[in-house]
Scaffold this motif. Structure first.
Motif, PDB file in Angstrom:
ATOM      1  N   THR A 324     -59.173 -53.425 -21.023  1.00  0.00           N
ATOM      2  CA  THR A 324     -58.737 -54.531 -20.164  1.00  0.00           C
ATOM      3  C   THR A 324     -57.523 -54.096 -19.350  1.00  0.00           C
ATOM      4  O   THR A 324     -56.604 -53.456 -19.872  1.00  0.00           O
ATOM      5  N   ALA A 325     -57.520 -54.471 -18.060  1.00  0.00           N
ATOM      6  CA  ALA A 325     -56.444 -54.018 -17.176  1.00  0.00           C
ATOM      7  C   ALA A 325     -55.613 -55.181 -16.676  1.00  0.00           C
ATOM      8  O   ALA A 325     -56.101 -56.291 -16.492  1.00  0.00           O
ATOM      9  N   SER A 326     -54.352 -54.894 -16.439  1.00  0.00           N
ATOM     10  CA  SER A 326     -53.476 -55.810 -15.713  1.00  0.00           C
ATOM     11  C   SER A 326     -52.762 -54.989 -14.653  1.00  0.00           C
ATOM     12  O   SER A 326     -52.475 -53.800 -14.854  1.00  0.00           O
ATOM     13  N   ILE A 327     -52.499 -55.606 -13.519  1.00  0.00           N
ATOM     14  CA  ILE A 327     -51.881 -54.874 -12.418  1.00  0.00           C
ATOM     15  C   ILE A 327     -50.988 -55.807 -11.627  1.00  0.00           C
ATOM     16  O   ILE A 327     -51.318 -56.982 -11.428  1.00  0.00           O
ATOM     17  N   TRP A 328     -49.841 -55.301 -11.195  1.00  0.00           N
ATOM     18  CA  TRP A 328     -48.963 -56.089 -10.343  1.00  0.00           C
ATOM     19  C   TRP A 328     -48.146 -55.145  -9.465  1.00  0.00           C
ATOM     20  O   TRP A 328     -47.944 -53.974  -9.778  1.00  0.00           O
ATOM     21  N   LYS A 329     -47.701 -55.688  -8.339  1.00  0.00           N
ATOM     22  CA  LYS A 329     -46.946 -54.885  -7.381  1.00  0.00           C
ATOM     23  C   LYS A 329     -45.486 -54.850  -7.794  1.00  0.00           C
ATOM     24  O   LYS A 329     -44.917 -55.864  -8.194  1.00  0.00           O
ATOM     25  N   LYS A 330     -44.878 -53.668  -7.670  1.00  0.00           N
ATOM     26  CA  LYS A 330     -43.491 -53.479  -8.076  1.00  0.00           C
ATOM     27  C   LYS A 330     -42.606 -53.302  -6.848  1.00  0.00           C
ATOM     28  O   LYS A 330     -43.027 -52.739  -5.830  1.00  0.00           O
ATOM     29  N   ALA A 331     -41.404 -53.764  -6.958  1.00  0.00           N
ATOM     30  CA  ALA A 331     -40.413 -53.521  -5.916  1.00  0.00           C
ATOM     31  C   ALA A 331     -39.956 -52.068  -5.976  1.00  0.00           C
ATOM     32  O   ALA A 331     -40.068 -51.403  -7.021  1.00  0.00           O
ATOM     33  N   GLU A 332     -39.426 -51.558  -4.861  1.00  0.00           N
ATOM     34  CA  GLU A 332     -39.012 -50.158  -4.777  1.00  0.00           C
ATOM     35  C   GLU A 332     -38.032 -49.791  -5.883  1.00  0.00           C
ATOM     36  O   GLU A 332     -38.135 -48.723  -6.500  1.00  0.00           O
ATOM     37  N   SER A 333     -37.100 -50.679  -6.178  1.00  0.00           N
ATOM     38  CA  SER A 333     -36.068 -50.378  -7.178  1.00  0.00           C
ATOM     39  C   SER A 333     -36.594 -50.391  -8.605  1.00  0.00           C
ATOM     40  O   SER A 333     -35.946 -49.894  -9.518  1.00  0.00           O
ATOM     41  N   GLU A 334     -37.797 -50.934  -8.807  1.00  0.00           N
ATOM     42  CA  GLU A 334     -38.321 -51.105 -10.163  1.00  0.00           C
ATOM     43  C   GLU A 334     -39.041 -49.884 -10.698  1.00  0.00           C
ATOM     44  O   GLU A 334     -39.362 -49.832 -11.887  1.00  0.00           O
ATOM     45  N   HIS A 335     -39.345 -48.903  -9.854  1.00  0.00           N
ATOM     46  CA  HIS A 335     -40.130 -47.770 -10.351  1.00  0.00           C
ATOM     47  C   HIS A 335     -39.417 -46.430 -10.185  1.00  0.00           C
ATOM     48  O   HIS A 335     -40.039 -45.377 -10.324  1.00  0.00           O
ATOM     49  N   GLU A 336     -38.116 -46.459  -9.909  1.00  0.00           N
ATOM     50  CA  GLU A 336     -37.383 -45.205  -9.708  1.00  0.00           C
ATOM     51  C   GLU A 336     -37.398 -44.322 -10.945  1.00  0.00           C
ATOM     52  O   GLU A 336     -37.444 -43.107 -10.846  1.00  0.00           O
ATOM     53  N   GLY A 337     -37.386 -44.922 -12.107  1.00  0.00           N
ATOM     54  CA  GLY A 337     -37.354 -44.129 -13.336  1.00  0.00           C
ATOM     55  C   GLY A 337     -38.725 -43.787 -13.878  1.00  0.00           C
ATOM     56  O   GLY A 337     -38.837 -43.255 -14.986  1.00  0.00           O
ATOM     57  N   GLN A 338     -39.795 -44.082 -13.117  1.00  0.00           N
ATOM     58  CA  GLN A 338     -41.160 -43.863 -13.611  1.00  0.00           C
ATOM     59  C   GLN A 338     -41.932 -42.899 -12.715  1.00  0.00           C
ATOM     60  O   GLN A 338     -43.159 -42.963 -12.647  1.00  0.00           O
ATOM     61  N   ARG A 339     -41.246 -42.009 -12.020  1.00  0.00           N
ATOM     62  CA  ARG A 339     -41.906 -41.121 -11.077  1.00  0.00           C
ATOM     63  C   ARG A 339     -42.958 -40.236 -11.752  1.00  0.00           C
ATOM     64  O   ARG A 339     -43.931 -39.814 -11.114  1.00  0.00           O
ATOM     65  N   GLY A 340     -42.798 -39.953 -13.018  1.00  0.00           N
ATOM     66  CA  GLY A 340     -43.768 -39.112 -13.729  1.00  0.00           C
ATOM     67  C   GLY A 340     -45.106 -39.790 -13.906  1.00  0.00           C
ATOM     68  O   GLY A 340     -46.109 -39.130 -14.213  1.00  0.00           O
ATOM     69  N   GLN A 341     -45.150 -41.098 -13.707  1.00  0.00           N
ATOM     70  CA  GLN A 341     -46.397 -41.853 -13.859  1.00  0.00           C
ATOM     71  C   GLN A 341     -47.029 -42.194 -12.520  1.00  0.00           C
ATOM     72  O   GLN A 341     -48.044 -42.883 -12.467  1.00  0.00           O
ATOM     73  N   LEU A 342     -46.463 -41.699 -11.410  1.00  0.00           N
ATOM     74  CA  LEU A 342     -46.859 -42.129 -10.081  1.00  0.00           C
ATOM     75  C   LEU A 342     -47.977 -41.252  -9.509  1.00  0.00           C
ATOM     76  O   LEU A 342     -47.930 -40.035  -9.573  1.00  0.00           O
ATOM     77  N   ILE A 343     -48.972 -41.931  -8.904  1.00  0.00           N
ATOM     78  CA  ILE A 343     -50.043 -41.270  -8.148  1.00  0.00           C
ATOM     79  C   ILE A 343     -50.052 -41.856  -6.745  1.00  0.00           C
ATOM     80  O   ILE A 343     -50.109 -43.078  -6.579  1.00  0.00           O
ATOM     81  N   ARG A 344     -49.977 -40.994  -5.738  1.00  0.00           N
ATOM     82  CA  ARG A 344     -50.039 -41.440  -4.347  1.00  0.00           C
ATOM     83  C   ARG A 344     -51.462 -41.233  -3.830  1.00  0.00           C
ATOM     84  O   ARG A 344     -52.033 -40.148  -3.986  1.00  0.00           O
ATOM     85  N   LEU A 345     -51.996 -42.248  -3.168  1.00  0.00           N
ATOM     86  CA  LEU A 345     -53.372 -42.149  -2.699  1.00  0.00           C
ATOM     87  C   LEU A 345     -53.658 -43.194  -1.631  1.00  0.00           C
ATOM     88  O   LEU A 345     -52.963 -44.206  -1.526  1.00  0.00           O
ATOM     89  N   HIS A 346     -54.698 -42.945  -0.851  1.00  0.00           N
ATOM     90  CA  HIS A 346     -55.156 -43.891   0.157  1.00  0.00           C
ATOM     91  C   HIS A 346     -56.172 -44.825  -0.483  1.00  0.00           C
ATOM     92  O   HIS A 346     -56.793 -44.493  -1.491  1.00  0.00           O
TER      93      HIS A 346
END
Length: 394
Positions: A324-346
């Protein structure tokens, strides 16, 4: 120019544009039949100089994705009068269509492109291909004796639906066909001859729609739920060997016909077919059944989507152990410490991966997504493995 929803008063103008753009001529009976369909569709048009200068239709469908039914907007009949082309009207229509589908909670959209590169500019991406076969009678699968029987004729719709629904659920991107679709788009276009394979217990396990003409056996649609049904149907086809010289058909990309033949050197072609596009990241992923996990997964998806700005930004995706998934949009300041979990894509890359047409590891290899190895491996594990197929056209 202005974009507006078209009404039945615009029907004749729309049909005239379609006939001109797609180079066909409808009979009076076909015009009336399409009038009924038009009334059920969401048609957007560009008005200029007091007339419909360009238009597209949003056809409401449901599609199978990993065993669930998703609301899907089928983009069809995109056309512009030649004197109004190269003005960017289709781009504006597509953006308006995305807004309309988003409001209507159609979280995914399909279309058949005249040009793949053209629709890629607006976020659609290839999601399905099929194999096209041509076999001579000497190349057909060997005849086999099976426990079941093939019955030729006009089977009840309930029988065909039972087989189709079981088969369609095995793939992503197949249509959930209603009775009206069977009548106007399957029975009328797939071949007037029909045969069903029943197993020893009289349970239908496969069928074939076909035509025999000019010594050619043309298969409009063939489905088999197991190997016995496959052998039974091919034996039925091979029993026409005194009447025919060749057989043509299409099959899913994962079909193993050539491998199963004594001589696999047959004529086969892989044909890119339809494109898909996620309309709403939030709606689509909230419904999407991810694979079960040994432990919860958290990934950040930085999505680029110029034509559906509500999708742009960084999304936090959490996948529970049961998928089961949950998803929500984060503000720029909320993900600065999670760069290791980030995937950039179109949005295109996200669509083709979640549809099952391409895998995250493949997309990283060709530079279509960027992220840490850990994040991409997590996404790889989260997306279930299932092939794509579409037996229909719109």
């Amino acid at each position: 120019m202005e974009i507006r929803k078209l009404t039945m008063e615009d029907y004749e103008a729309c049909m005239a544009l379609s006939e001109y753009a797609f180079q066909f001529k409808l009979t009076e009976e076909q015009i009336e039949m399409r009038r009924e369909e038009f009334a059920k569709q969401n048609v957007l048009g560009v008005y200029a100089d007091g007339q419909v200068g360009a238009k597209l239709q949003i056809v409401p469908f449901q599609t199978h994705i990993h065993g669930r039914s998703f609301e899907m907007g089928g983009i069809a009949a995109v056309a512009t009068w030649p004197e109004y082309r190269r003005k960017g009207w289709v781009a504006k229509l597509l953006q308006s269509a995305l807004e309309e589908m988003n409001r209507n909670k159609q979280s995914i959209s399909f279309l058949h492109p005249f040009s793949f590169s053209f629709y890629r500019k607006y976020g659609w991406e290839t999601y399905v291909e099929y194999k096209r076969y041509k076999l001579s009678t000497s190349q057909l699968p060997a005849k086999k004796i099976t426990r079941g029987t093939v019955k030729r004729g006009n089977p009840e719709l309930a029988v065909l639906k039972q087989v189709y629904n079981a088969y369609a659920a095995r793939y992503n991107g197949t249509l959930d066909r209603d009775d009206a679709w069977w009548t106007r788009s399957v029975f009328l276009k797939k071949g007037s001859q029909r045969a069903v394979y029943y197993d020893e217990a009289e349970v239908p396990q496969g069928y074939v729609f076909y035509e025999v003409k000019e010594r050619k056996f043309t298969i409009g649609e063939m489905i088999h739920l197991n190997e016995e049904a496959r052998e039974g149907l091919w034996t039925f086809i091979a029993n026409h060997d005194s009447m025919i010289e060749e057989v043509t058909l299409q099959a899913p990309a994962d079909d193993m016909l050539a491998f199963q033949l004594d001589n696999p050197r047959i004529q086969q072609e892989v044909v890119p077919y339809f494109m898909a596009r996620i309309v709403s990241v939030e709606q689509f992923i909230s419904q999407y059944p991810f694979a079960s996990q040994e432990s919860p997964i958290q990934i950040l998806l930085e999505v680029e989507d110029q034509y559906a700005p509500w999708n742009e930004g960084v999304w936090e995706l959490n996948v529970a152990m049961n998928g089961t998934a949950s998803i929500w949009k984060k503000a720029e300041s909320e993900h600065e410490g999670q760069r290791g979990q980030l995937i950039r894509l179109h949005i295109q890359s996200l669509t083709t991966m979640l549809m099952g047409y391409r895998r995250p590891v493949e997309m990283e290899q060709i530079g279509r997504i960027e992220g840490t190895s850990a994040a991409i491996q997590a996404l790889e594990k989260a997306i279930p493995v299932r092939g794509t197929y579409l037996l229909d056209f719109f």
